[in-house]
Design an enzyme around this catalytic site. Structure first.
Site, PDB file in Angstrom:
ATOM      1  N   ASP A   2       0.862  -1.179   0.000  1.00 11.33           N
ATOM      2  CA  ASP A   2       0.000   0.000   0.000  1.00 11.33           C
ATOM      3  C   ASP A   2       0.903   1.235   0.000  1.00 11.33           C
ATOM      4  O   ASP A   2       1.735   1.396   0.878  1.00 11.33           O
ATOM      5  CB  ASP A   2      -0.868  -0.036   1.270  1.00 11.33           C
ATOM      6  CG  ASP A   2      -1.923   1.056   1.278  1.00 11.33           C
ATOM      7  OD1 ASP A   2      -1.648   2.167   0.758  1.00 11.33           O
ATOM      8  OD2 ASP A   2      -3.012   0.815   1.815  1.00 11.33           O
ATOM      9  N   SER A  68      -5.375  12.125 -15.893  1.00 11.91           N
ATOM     10  CA  SER A  68      -6.538  11.685 -16.666  1.00 11.91           C
ATOM     11  C   SER A  68      -7.188  12.844 -17.419  1.00 11.91           C
ATOM     12  O   SER A  68      -7.208  13.984 -16.938  1.00 11.91           O
ATOM     13  CB  SER A  68      -7.553  11.093 -15.682  1.00 11.91           C
ATOM     14  OG  SER A  68      -8.782  10.919 -16.328  1.00 11.91           O
ATOM     15  N   ALA A  69      -7.763  12.499 -18.564  1.00 13.40           N
ATOM     16  CA  ALA A  69      -8.511  13.492 -19.341  1.00 13.40           C
ATOM     17  C   ALA A  69      -9.780  13.928 -18.619  1.00 13.40           C
ATOM     18  O   ALA A  69     -10.395  14.916 -19.018  1.00 13.40           O
ATOM     19  CB  ALA A  69      -8.867  12.917 -20.711  1.00 13.40           C
ATOM     20  N   THR A  70     -10.154  13.220 -17.532  1.00 16.45           N
ATOM     21  CA  THR A  70     -11.368  13.635 -16.798  1.00 16.45           C
ATOM     22  C   THR A  70     -11.175  14.987 -16.119  1.00 16.45           C
ATOM     23  O   THR A  70     -12.138  15.554 -15.621  1.00 16.45           O
ATOM     24  CB  THR A  70     -11.773  12.632 -15.694  1.00 16.45           C
ATOM     25  OG1 THR A  70     -10.630  12.363 -14.910  1.00 16.45           O
ATOM     26  CG2 THR A  70     -12.353  11.374 -16.233  1.00 16.45           C
ATOM     27  N   TYR A  92     -13.291  11.539  -8.651  1.00 12.90           N
ATOM     28  CA  TYR A  92     -12.104  10.935  -9.258  1.00 12.90           C
ATOM     29  C   TYR A  92     -11.281  12.020  -9.974  1.00 12.90           C
ATOM     30  O   TYR A  92     -10.080  12.176  -9.732  1.00 12.90           O
ATOM     31  CB  TYR A  92     -12.533   9.839 -10.241  1.00 12.90           C
ATOM     32  CG  TYR A  92     -11.433   9.361 -11.133  1.00 12.90           C
ATOM     33  CD1 TYR A  92     -10.375   8.613 -10.623  1.00 12.90           C
ATOM     34  CD2 TYR A  92     -11.421   9.677 -12.498  1.00 12.90           C
ATOM     35  CE1 TYR A  92      -9.341   8.184 -11.458  1.00 12.90           C
ATOM     36  CE2 TYR A  92     -10.406   9.243 -13.327  1.00 12.90           C
ATOM     37  CZ  TYR A  92      -9.374   8.506 -12.804  1.00 12.90           C
ATOM     38  OH  TYR A  92      -8.358   8.084 -13.629  1.00 12.90           O
ATOM     39  N   LYS A  96      -7.433  13.690  -9.250  1.00 16.43           N
ATOM     40  CA  LYS A  96      -6.348  13.756 -10.247  1.00 16.43           C
ATOM     41  C   LYS A  96      -5.848  15.199 -10.377  1.00 16.43           C
ATOM     42  O   LYS A  96      -4.651  15.448 -10.435  1.00 16.43           O
ATOM     43  CB  LYS A  96      -6.818  13.236 -11.610  1.00 16.43           C
ATOM     44  CG  LYS A  96      -7.032  11.737 -11.658  1.00 16.43           C
ATOM     45  CD  LYS A  96      -5.712  10.975 -11.586  1.00 16.43           C
ATOM     46  CE  LYS A  96      -5.904   9.489 -11.485  1.00 16.43           C
ATOM     47  NZ  LYS A  96      -4.681   8.725 -11.270  1.00 16.43           N
ATOM     48  N   ASN A 123      -8.937   7.185 -23.245  1.00 20.30           N
ATOM     49  CA  ASN A 123      -9.637   5.932 -22.858  1.00 20.30           C
ATOM     50  C   ASN A 123      -8.787   4.703 -23.171  1.00 20.30           C
ATOM     51  O   ASN A 123      -8.940   4.128 -24.259  1.00 20.30           O
ATOM     52  CB  ASN A 123     -10.989   5.847 -23.568  1.00 20.30           C
ATOM     53  CG  ASN A 123     -12.016   6.811 -23.007  1.00 20.30           C
ATOM     54  OD1 ASN A 123     -11.810   8.010 -23.050  1.00 20.30           O
ATOM     55  ND2 ASN A 123     -13.103   6.292 -22.468  1.00 20.30           N
ATOM     56  N   ARG A 175     -15.405   8.561 -28.099  1.00 22.39           N
ATOM     57  CA  ARG A 175     -14.246   8.655 -27.203  1.00 22.39           C
ATOM     58  C   ARG A 175     -12.974   8.366 -27.980  1.00 22.39           C
ATOM     59  O   ARG A 175     -13.006   7.769 -29.050  1.00 22.39           O
ATOM     60  CB  ARG A 175     -14.350   7.632 -26.051  1.00 22.39           C
ATOM     61  CG  ARG A 175     -15.491   7.879 -25.065  1.00 22.39           C
ATOM     62  CD  ARG A 175     -15.256   9.123 -24.215  1.00 22.39           C
ATOM     63  NE  ARG A 175     -16.351   9.371 -23.282  1.00 22.39           N
ATOM     64  CZ  ARG A 175     -17.492  10.013 -23.587  1.00 22.39           C
ATOM     65  NH1 ARG A 175     -17.702  10.477 -24.811  1.00 22.39           N
ATOM     66  NH2 ARG A 175     -18.420  10.208 -22.673  1.00 22.39           N
ATOM     67  N   ARG A 237     -26.146   8.566 -19.755  1.00 21.36           N
ATOM     68  CA  ARG A 237     -25.629   8.450 -18.384  1.00 21.36           C
ATOM     69  C   ARG A 237     -25.307   9.854 -17.872  1.00 21.36           C
ATOM     70  O   ARG A 237     -24.706  10.663 -18.601  1.00 21.36           O
ATOM     71  CB  ARG A 237     -24.367   7.574 -18.430  1.00 21.36           C
ATOM     72  CG  ARG A 237     -23.747   7.269 -17.107  1.00 21.36           C
ATOM     73  CD  ARG A 237     -22.638   6.235 -17.236  1.00 21.36           C
ATOM     74  NE  ARG A 237     -21.499   6.691 -18.022  1.00 21.36           N
ATOM     75  CZ  ARG A 237     -20.384   5.977 -18.212  1.00 21.36           C
ATOM     76  NH1 ARG A 237     -20.259   4.759 -17.701  1.00 21.36           N
ATOM     77  NH2 ARG A 237     -19.398   6.455 -18.931  1.00 21.36           N
TER      78      ARG A 237
HETATM   79  N1  UDP Z   1     -20.847   3.515 -22.349  1.00 23.98           N
HETATM   80  C1  UDP Z   1     -22.008   2.834 -22.712  1.00 23.98           C
HETATM   81  N2  UDP Z   1     -22.394   1.766 -21.937  1.00 23.98           N
HETATM   82  C2  UDP Z   1     -21.694   1.343 -20.833  1.00 23.98           C
HETATM   83  C3  UDP Z   1     -20.518   2.041 -20.491  1.00 23.98           C
HETATM   84  C4  UDP Z   1     -20.139   3.123 -21.262  1.00 23.98           C
HETATM   85  O1  UDP Z   1     -22.669   3.168 -23.697  1.00 23.98           O
HETATM   86  O2  UDP Z   1     -22.126   0.378 -20.182  1.00 23.98           O
HETATM   87  C5  UDP Z   1     -20.400   4.648 -23.177  1.00 23.98           C
HETATM   88  C6  UDP Z   1     -20.305   5.959 -22.431  1.00 23.98           C
HETATM   89  O3  UDP Z   1     -21.553   6.621 -22.449  1.00 23.98           O
HETATM   90  C7  UDP Z   1     -19.210   6.676 -23.218  1.00 23.98           C
HETATM   91  C8  UDP Z   1     -18.286   5.546 -23.678  1.00 23.98           C
HETATM   92  O4  UDP Z   1     -19.075   4.361 -23.612  1.00 23.98           O
HETATM   93  O5  UDP Z   1     -19.764   7.278 -24.381  1.00 23.98           O
HETATM   94  C9  UDP Z   1     -17.050   5.360 -22.810  1.00 23.98           C
HETATM   95  O6  UDP Z   1     -17.442   5.239 -21.446  1.00 23.98           O
HETATM   96  P1  UDP Z   1     -16.443   4.704 -20.328  1.00 23.98           P
HETATM   97  O7  UDP Z   1     -17.189   4.603 -19.032  1.00 23.98           O
HETATM   98  O8  UDP Z   1     -15.745   3.476 -20.794  1.00 23.98           O
HETATM   99  O9  UDP Z   1     -15.310   5.836 -20.239  1.00 23.98           O
HETATM  100  P2  UDP Z   1     -15.444   7.432 -19.938  1.00 23.98           P
HETATM  101  O10 UDP Z   1     -15.186   8.105 -21.260  1.00 23.98           O
HETATM  102  O11 UDP Z   1     -16.794   7.701 -19.398  1.00 23.98           O
HETATM  103  O12 UDP Z   1     -14.357   7.694 -18.970  1.00 23.98           O
END
Ligand code: UDP
Length: 281
Positions: A2, A68-70, A92, A96, A123, A175, A237
């Protein structure tokens, strides 16, 4: 071990002569981070603070960090550059960004000492082409690629596609998927770059610069593996964006890095890993 364990880190740094650290450790589920922010702040920040203290103590001044790009404002409707607007929208991403801020503060305290690179992942998917190294998610994954693998191996019946009404060519989210091997090579090149150049802190996007829709990803997977992926459309989502694609020109220029693998390679290698290791490691 850890990484929050100071004694363990001290022991490792005493035992080995460590010139540089690639800091990958961290929790990475966006959904979990929203429900349990304390855990994310504690693990992601706590481990980094511990590491930075030890690095400073042992005069190890070269760091490559998995960012991360987030951290970007994902509502931007064009390729994301390193100086694009920063605006994380979940815990998250906040952790970052906080780590990048911490690293920058440390750099500013001794500018002539530190060599640091924040690698902002888009991704990452796929697996090592040998089929021996891959992702073995603990619990239910919520990223698209491990879910496609679960559907392909009949562990779940169908994939839910979050939205078919996005402003994209086929209505599904776009993505920038990058093969994990290209991502790994980016780290080696970043390390080489830091070793060869003067002290600095640098931010680099690691993505291919190419966008792929959810439907295109599924169709490519089906073509490469010859396995049908049943799916159904669900509502969008919360927190998703229509399109997140990197401008990777800085990493290409500075590191001489060029992602080589395409979506078919990502699907092929990911499926190889899954079929060789149906129950993970
Ligand atoms: N996605 C989807 N169904 C799922 C999971 C993800 O359609 O069960 C789509 C999501 O809306 C996005 C893409 O897949 O457009 C990538 O999502 P992911 O969660 O893998 O990565 P993120 O870009 O959100 O970090």
């Amino acid at each position: 071990g850890d990484m929050r364990d100071k004694n363990l880190l001290r022991q490792l740094f005493s035992e080995f002569e460590i010139d540089a650290v690639i800091h990958f450790a961290g929790l990475k589920s966006v959904g979990e981070s929203v429900n349990n922010p304390i855990k994310y702040w504690e693990f992601n920040l706590g481990s980094t603070l511990c590491l930075m203290k030890i690095m400073q103590k042992f005069c190890c001044n070269c760091l490559v960090f998995s960012s991360s790009a987030t951290i970007y404002d994902s509502s931007i409707n064009k390729r994301i550059e390193e100086n694009s607007k920063i605006k994380p929208i979940n815990s998250y991403g906040n952790t970052k960004l906080a780590i990048e801020t911490l690293i920058k503060d440390i750099f500013l305290s001794s500018k002539s000492l530190w060599k640091m690179a924040n690698l902002r992942y888009f991704n990452p998917i796929g697996a090592h082409e040998s089929g021996l190294i891959g992702e073995d998610p603990k619990g239910e994954p919520n990223n698209i690629f491990p879910l496609i693998l679960r559907v392909a191996s009949k562990k779940i019946n169908k994939l839910e596609i979050f939205g078919n009404d996005w402003p994209t060519h086929d209505g599904t989210g776009i993505r920038d998927y990058i093969h994990v091997e290209d991502l790994a090579e980016g780290h080696i090149k970043a390390l080489d770059f830091l070793f060869k150049n003067q002290s600095q802190i640098i931010n680099l996007n690691l993505g291919t610069g190419l966008g792929t829709s959810v439907l295109e990803l599924i169709r490519t997977f089906e073509k490469v593996t010859n396995i049908e992926i049943p799916f159904a459309y669900s509502p969008r989502r919360i927190g998703d964006s229509p399109s997140v694609v990197a401008d990777n020109s800085l990493a290409k220029e500075i590191l001489g890095w060029n992602p080589k693998k395409n979506i078919a390679d990502m699907c092929n290698d990911g499926w190889k890993w899954q079929s060789y290791n149906p129950n993970g490691y």
